[in-house]
Design a protein around this motif. Structure first.
Motif, PDB file in Angstrom:
ATOM      1  N   LEU A 103     -87.545  92.900  97.996  1.00  0.00           N
ATOM      2  CA  LEU A 103     -86.403  92.021  98.274  1.00  0.00           C
ATOM      3  C   LEU A 103     -85.550  91.843  97.027  1.00  0.00           C
ATOM      4  O   LEU A 103     -84.319  91.956  97.088  1.00  0.00           O
ATOM      5  CB  LEU A 103     -86.885  90.659  98.783  1.00  0.00           C
ATOM      6  CG  LEU A 103     -85.792  89.600  98.947  1.00  0.00           C
ATOM      7  CD1 LEU A 103     -84.776  90.011  99.996  1.00  0.00           C
ATOM      8  CD2 LEU A 103     -86.420  88.247  99.283  1.00  0.00           C
ATOM      9  N   LEU A 104     -86.171  91.580  95.899  1.00  0.00           N
ATOM     10  CA  LEU A 104     -85.434  91.420  94.646  1.00  0.00           C
ATOM     11  C   LEU A 104     -84.642  92.685  94.325  1.00  0.00           C
ATOM     12  O   LEU A 104     -83.448  92.624  94.001  1.00  0.00           O
ATOM     13  CB  LEU A 104     -86.386  91.087  93.503  1.00  0.00           C
ATOM     14  CG  LEU A 104     -85.800  91.102  92.082  1.00  0.00           C
ATOM     15  CD1 LEU A 104     -84.625  90.158  91.940  1.00  0.00           C
ATOM     16  CD2 LEU A 104     -86.884  90.780  91.069  1.00  0.00           C
ATOM     17  N   THR A 105     -85.283  93.834  94.449  1.00  0.00           N
ATOM     18  CA  THR A 105     -84.617  95.105  94.176  1.00  0.00           C
ATOM     19  C   THR A 105     -83.420  95.302  95.101  1.00  0.00           C
ATOM     20  O   THR A 105     -82.343  95.717  94.658  1.00  0.00           O
ATOM     21  CB  THR A 105     -85.621  96.266  94.318  1.00  0.00           C
ATOM     22  OG1 THR A 105     -86.706  96.043  93.411  1.00  0.00           O
ATOM     23  CG2 THR A 105     -84.975  97.601  94.022  1.00  0.00           C
ATOM     24  N   ARG A 140     -97.285  92.218  87.984  1.00  0.00           N
ATOM     25  CA  ARG A 140     -96.535  91.284  87.127  1.00  0.00           C
ATOM     26  C   ARG A 140     -95.481  92.022  86.322  1.00  0.00           C
ATOM     27  O   ARG A 140     -94.320  91.603  86.259  1.00  0.00           O
ATOM     28  CB  ARG A 140     -97.489  90.535  86.190  1.00  0.00           C
ATOM     29  CG  ARG A 140     -96.785  89.457  85.353  1.00  0.00           C
ATOM     30  CD  ARG A 140     -97.734  88.832  84.340  1.00  0.00           C
ATOM     31  NE  ARG A 140     -97.924  89.684  83.202  1.00  0.00           N
ATOM     32  CZ  ARG A 140     -97.042  89.815  82.194  1.00  0.00           C
ATOM     33  NH1 ARG A 140     -95.926  89.127  82.203  1.00  0.00           N
ATOM     34  NH2 ARG A 140     -97.295  90.618  81.197  1.00  0.00           N
ATOM     35  N   VAL A 141     -95.873  93.142  85.746  1.00  0.00           N
ATOM     36  CA  VAL A 141     -94.929  93.940  84.956  1.00  0.00           C
ATOM     37  C   VAL A 141     -93.792  94.445  85.838  1.00  0.00           C
ATOM     38  O   VAL A 141     -92.616  94.367  85.454  1.00  0.00           O
ATOM     39  CB  VAL A 141     -95.655  95.099  84.246  1.00  0.00           C
ATOM     40  CG1 VAL A 141     -94.678  96.091  83.648  1.00  0.00           C
ATOM     41  CG2 VAL A 141     -96.589  94.558  83.169  1.00  0.00           C
ATOM     42  N   ARG A 142     -94.117  94.939  87.031  1.00  0.00           N
ATOM     43  CA  ARG A 142     -93.065  95.412  87.961  1.00  0.00           C
ATOM     44  C   ARG A 142     -92.102  94.286  88.321  1.00  0.00           C
ATOM     45  O   ARG A 142     -90.885  94.484  88.374  1.00  0.00           O
ATOM     46  CB  ARG A 142     -93.689  95.967  89.244  1.00  0.00           C
ATOM     47  CG  ARG A 142     -94.164  97.378  89.135  1.00  0.00           C
ATOM     48  CD  ARG A 142     -94.666  97.954  90.458  1.00  0.00           C
ATOM     49  NE  ARG A 142     -93.747  97.742  91.564  1.00  0.00           N
ATOM     50  CZ  ARG A 142     -94.121  97.336  92.781  1.00  0.00           C
ATOM     51  NH1 ARG A 142     -95.386  97.081  93.061  1.00  0.00           N
ATOM     52  NH2 ARG A 142     -93.217  97.187  93.728  1.00  0.00           N
ATOM     53  N   ALA A 143     -92.647  93.100  88.586  1.00  0.00           N
ATOM     54  CA  ALA A 143     -91.810  91.965  88.974  1.00  0.00           C
ATOM     55  C   ALA A 143     -90.872  91.558  87.840  1.00  0.00           C
ATOM     56  O   ALA A 143     -89.674  91.348  88.050  1.00  0.00           O
ATOM     57  CB  ALA A 143     -92.690  90.786  89.385  1.00  0.00           C
ATOM     58  N   LEU A 144     -91.410  91.463  86.642  1.00  0.00           N
ATOM     59  CA  LEU A 144     -90.587  91.069  85.497  1.00  0.00           C
ATOM     60  C   LEU A 144     -89.573  92.154  85.150  1.00  0.00           C
ATOM     61  O   LEU A 144     -88.422  91.850  84.823  1.00  0.00           O
ATOM     62  CB  LEU A 144     -91.465  90.718  84.303  1.00  0.00           C
ATOM     63  CG  LEU A 144     -92.381  89.496  84.503  1.00  0.00           C
ATOM     64  CD1 LEU A 144     -93.293  89.307  83.302  1.00  0.00           C
ATOM     65  CD2 LEU A 144     -91.586  88.234  84.789  1.00  0.00           C
ATOM     66  N   ASP A 145     -89.985  93.413  85.236  1.00  0.00           N
ATOM     67  CA  ASP A 145     -89.047  94.516  84.986  1.00  0.00           C
ATOM     68  C   ASP A 145     -87.913  94.535  86.008  1.00  0.00           C
ATOM     69  O   ASP A 145     -86.794  94.931  85.695  1.00  0.00           O
ATOM     70  CB  ASP A 145     -89.771  95.864  84.993  1.00  0.00           C
ATOM     71  CG  ASP A 145     -90.594  96.101  83.733  1.00  0.00           C
ATOM     72  OD1 ASP A 145     -90.464  95.319  82.768  1.00  0.00           O
ATOM     73  OD2 ASP A 145     -91.385  97.067  83.735  1.00  0.00           O
TER      74      ASP A 145
END
Length: 128
Positions: free
Chosen positions: A66-68, A91-96
């Motif tokens: 959704l963010l993407t 977590r890394v994917r979300a923050l990136d």
């Protein structure tokens, strides 16, 4: 905090939605809750949202997807992710992808409020 801030809460668990809704309303926020990313996207409320608090793992479309999608459409709406599976890779994917915060469930109300304050601050910055 702006009393006019509209916070959209997306989680497929109705108890999580209700708990976050109650917390945020008690702090003066206008809250809209959604059971899925698709429900949020089809709502007229999605364009008025000051911040999205979304579960990472939801049926059909994940919170990160959704963010993407929203970023690809030009939306700069801040995102806070919550998850019962706080995997480091996720977590890394979300923050990136541009998330402000990434919280593992259960989380302290004060942690969510700190993330929300950061998300709604002018010139907000991402954080872990």
């Amino acid at each position: 905090m702006s009393v006019a801030s509209v916070i959209s809460v997306l989680d497929d668990d109705p108890y999580v939605r209700a708990a976050i809704n109650n917390l945020l309303e008690s702090r003066g926020y206008n809250v809209h809750t959604f059971a899925s990313a698709e429900e949020f996207l089809s709502s007229t409320d999605s364009s008025d949202t000051s911040c999205v608090i979304a579960d990472v793992q939801m049926p059909l479309m994940s919170g990160i997807d959704l963010l993407t999608k929203m970023r690809s459409q030009g939306s700069a709406t801040p995102f806070i992710f919550i998850t019962a599976f706080p995997d480091e890779g996720v977590r890394v994917r979300a923050l990136d992808a541009g998330a402000i915060c990434f919280l593992g469930k259960p989380f302290a109300a004060s942690d969510l409020m700190q993330c929300l304050d950061r998300a709604l601050a002018p010139g907000h910055q991402t954080s872990s």
